[in-house]
Enzyme design. Structure first.
Site, mmCIF file in Angstrom:
data_model
loop_
_atom_site.group_PDB
_atom_site.id
_atom_site.type_symbol
_atom_site.label_atom_id
_atom_site.label_comp_id
_atom_site.label_asym_id
_atom_site.label_seq_id
_atom_site.Cartn_x
_atom_site.Cartn_y
_atom_site.Cartn_z
ATOM 1 N N CYS A 116 0.811 -1.226 0.000
ATOM 2 C CA CYS A 116 0.000 0.000 0.000
ATOM 3 C C CYS A 116 0.837 1.265 0.000
ATOM 4 C CB CYS A 116 -0.941 0.005 1.188
ATOM 5 S SG CYS A 116 -2.138 -1.319 1.087
ATOM 6 N N HIS A 254 -3.060 7.114 3.074
ATOM 7 C CA HIS A 254 -3.553 5.850 2.511
ATOM 8 C C HIS A 254 -4.869 5.515 3.203
ATOM 9 C CE1 HIS A 254 -4.048 1.803 1.324
ATOM 10 N NE2 HIS A 254 -3.596 1.257 2.441
ATOM 11 N N ASN A 284 -10.130 0.198 0.736
ATOM 12 C CA ASN A 284 -8.676 0.241 0.637
ATOM 13 C C ASN A 284 -8.269 -0.175 -0.778
ATOM 14 O OD1 ASN A 284 -5.938 -0.271 0.728
ATOM 15 N ND2 ASN A 284 -5.984 -1.396 2.664
HETATM 16 N N1 ACO Z 1 -17.659 -8.410 10.306
HETATM 17 C C1 ACO Z 1 -17.987 -8.691 11.567
HETATM 18 N N2 ACO Z 1 -17.102 -9.046 12.510
HETATM 19 C C2 ACO Z 1 -15.812 -9.081 12.151
HETATM 20 C C3 ACO Z 1 -15.381 -8.804 10.840
HETATM 21 C C4 ACO Z 1 -16.369 -8.443 9.886
HETATM 22 N N3 ACO Z 1 -16.074 -8.134 8.623
HETATM 23 N N4 ACO Z 1 -14.047 -8.920 10.788
HETATM 24 C C5 ACO Z 1 -13.631 -9.281 12.002
HETATM 25 N N5 ACO Z 1 -14.695 -9.389 12.839
HETATM 26 C C6 ACO Z 1 -14.719 -9.763 14.249
HETATM 27 C C7 ACO Z 1 -13.531 -10.599 14.650
HETATM 28 O O1 ACO Z 1 -13.770 -11.970 14.351
HETATM 29 C C8 ACO Z 1 -13.486 -10.343 16.142
HETATM 30 O O2 ACO Z 1 -14.441 -11.144 16.767
HETATM 31 P P1 ACO Z 1 -14.117 -11.823 18.178
HETATM 32 O O3 ACO Z 1 -13.898 -10.666 19.122
HETATM 33 O O4 ACO Z 1 -15.348 -12.612 18.456
HETATM 34 O O5 ACO Z 1 -12.878 -12.647 17.960
HETATM 35 C C9 ACO Z 1 -13.932 -8.881 16.268
HETATM 36 O O6 ACO Z 1 -14.617 -8.567 15.037
HETATM 37 C C10 ACO Z 1 -12.815 -7.900 16.458
HETATM 38 O O7 ACO Z 1 -11.782 -8.214 15.537
HETATM 39 P P2 ACO Z 1 -10.507 -7.336 15.377
HETATM 40 O O8 ACO Z 1 -9.618 -7.911 14.315
HETATM 41 O O9 ACO Z 1 -9.906 -7.070 16.725
HETATM 42 O O10 ACO Z 1 -11.185 -5.988 14.826
HETATM 43 P P3 ACO Z 1 -10.554 -4.605 14.602
HETATM 44 O O11 ACO Z 1 -11.289 -3.591 15.330
HETATM 45 O O12 ACO Z 1 -9.035 -4.638 14.730
HETATM 46 O O13 ACO Z 1 -10.858 -4.358 13.043
HETATM 47 C C11 ACO Z 1 -9.729 -4.447 10.935
HETATM 48 C C12 ACO Z 1 -10.371 -5.249 12.066
HETATM 49 C C13 ACO Z 1 -10.797 -3.591 10.291
HETATM 50 C C14 ACO Z 1 -9.156 -5.417 9.914
HETATM 51 C C15 ACO Z 1 -8.621 -3.555 11.501
HETATM 52 O O14 ACO Z 1 -7.814 -4.283 12.375
HETATM 53 C C16 ACO Z 1 -7.738 -2.914 10.471
HETATM 54 O O15 ACO Z 1 -8.164 -2.050 9.741
HETATM 55 N N6 ACO Z 1 -6.443 -3.265 10.457
HETATM 56 C C17 ACO Z 1 -5.394 -2.562 9.711
HETATM 57 C C18 ACO Z 1 -5.523 -2.687 8.243
HETATM 58 C C19 ACO Z 1 -4.339 -2.002 7.617
HETATM 59 O O16 ACO Z 1 -4.017 -0.864 7.898
HETATM 60 N N7 ACO Z 1 -3.626 -2.672 6.746
HETATM 61 C C20 ACO Z 1 -2.441 -2.081 6.171
HETATM 62 C C21 ACO Z 1 -2.703 -1.546 4.846
HETATM 63 S S1 ACO Z 1 -3.284 -2.730 3.761
HETATM 64 C C22 ACO Z 1 -1.970 -3.284 2.740
HETATM 65 O O17 ACO Z 1 -0.861 -2.891 2.808
HETATM 66 C C23 ACO Z 1 -2.243 -4.414 1.830
#
Ligand code: ACO
Length: 333
Positions: A116, A254, A284
């Site tokens: 990214c 980003h 994204n």
């Molecule tokens: N719908 C519903 N529930 C979900 C979903 C979904 N789509 N995805 C995850 N959950 C659940 C999980 O299973 C978890 O449930 P549990 O508590 O029962 O285990 C709960 O939601 C919380 O999960 P987390 O992973 O802790 O959620 P978080 O608030 O961290 O959000 C997310 C997840 C959106 C992926 C976030 O962590 C994020 O944006 N991460 C960074 C992404 C990023 O910046 N990537 C770098 C750039 S991309 C690149 O370079 C390719």
């Protein structure tokens, strides 16, 4: 002889027509519009047509950028593409494919592979080529068809990504008020397993494994690392150029997660007017997200020559980067 500066002469973008909304995703995985909006800020994303690969999206963005710079394809002497979802696995480069489709034969073309943050890596490389006199007009393109690398049964990843492309022409100028001021790129390869795509030499796809290489991400870990790296990165690039956050006209991060953008913006003390957001409509879009956001700003009439932009990205590698640039384009309006 006066100093040569690198300048972003123009911007262009392309987003595919097909929309994938949160409501559509509710039918595919166990998720909800409410969860996606609250945790990411995304409402919908675009998906490339079946016959469109990353290079096809990149070519459309590139043609627009070249036209807006009032240049012809023959004026471009280097093409750098940034993608995590290129047409082929490792070869040929997506940059070479884009160059071929543009009819730009016999010039160097290569990919800046930094997930990214690839657009910032491409920008940093273009700046160095121009300032050293090795190139006059560099086309840089971020192009993603990441839907092709998506496991649509993995709700923690598939709700985040969308397809699209953005491109810019970086050219030489003697005008410092239209110049790319500074770029800062970095990586930490010890953290590679937070975010990667299956199917390279490390983890070859063999019989019995899923046929397609998929994007894998430890979202929560990546989130924390992204906020930490980006906050210190942007503070450092501002400090080393004696600039304050209040002097930034447009902060163009980003678009990975609205909560990451808000956390970094708050650390910097930026106002809402300074922060450019497109995540709600496109999700994204990987290496395309920054040039697509610059293009949105440009097309809404809010980006003018000389405007100070702060760009900032984080992604797989891990790799991240930031850039301070005054927009150099007034052609094409
Ligand atoms: N719908 C519903 N529930 C979900 C979903 C979904 N789509 N995805 C995850 N959950 C659940 C999980 O299973 C978890 O449930 P549990 O508590 O029962 O285990 C709960 O939601 C919380 O999960 P987390 O992973 O802790 O959620 P978080 O608030 O961290 O959000 C997310 C997840 C959106 C992926 C976030 O962590 C994020 O944006 N991460 C960074 C992404 C990023 O910046 N990537 C770098 C750039 S991309 C690149 O370079 C390719």
């Amino acid at each position: 002889m006066s100093k040569i500066y690198a300048s972003m002469l123009s911007i262009g973008a392309y987003s595919p027509e097909r929309r994938l909304t949160n409501v559509d995703l509710e039918k595919m995985v166990d998720t909800s519009d409410e969860w996606i909006v609250k945790r990411t800020g995304i409402k919908e994303r675009r998906i490339a047509a079946d016959d469109q690969a990353a290079s096809d999206l990149g070519v459309l963005a590139a043609r627009q950028a070249i036209e807006r710079a009032n240049l012809a394809i023959g004026d471009i002497d280097l093409i750098i593409a940034a993608t995590l979802s290129g047409d082929f696995l490792f070869m040929p480069s997506t940059a070479a494919v884009i160059a071929g489709k543009l009819g730009a034969i016999n010039i160097p073309a290569f990919d800046a592979l930094a997930a990214c943050s690839g657009f910032i890596y491409a920008l940093a490389t273009a700046k160095a080529y121009i300032e050293s006199g090795m190139a006059s007009n560099v086309l840089i393109a971020g192009a993603e068809a990441s839907s092709r690398f998506m496991d649509y049964s993995d709700r923690s990843v598939c709700v985040l990504f969308g397809d699209g492309a953005g491109a810019a022409v970086i050219g030489a100028t003697d005008d410092p008020s239209a110049a790319i001021i500074d770029t800062k790129i970095a990586s930490d390869g010890t953290q590679w397993d937070n975010l990667y795509i299956d199917g390279g030499g490390k983890n070859p796809i063999r019989e019995g494994k899923p046929y397609r290489p998929f994007i894998r991400m430890k979202g929560n870990e990546t989130f924390k690392l992204a906020v930490r790296a980006l906050s210190s990165d942007v503070a450092e690039i501002l400090a080393r150029n004696n600039l304050k956050a209040s002097q930034i006209k447009h902060f163009i991060p980003h678009q990975a997660n609205l909560r990451i953008i808000k956390a970094v913006s708050e650390t910097l003390g930026l106002s809402e007017e300074q922060v450019v957001l497109t995540i709600e409509r496109y999700g994204n879009t990987g290496a395309a997200s920054i040039p697509m956001a610059i293009n949105d700003l440009y097309e809404s009439g809010k980006l003018n020559k000389g405007d100070l932009m702060l760009l900032d990205a984080f992604g797989g590698g891990l790799a991240w980067g930031s850039a301070l640039a005054r927009f150099g384009g007034d052609a094409g309006r």
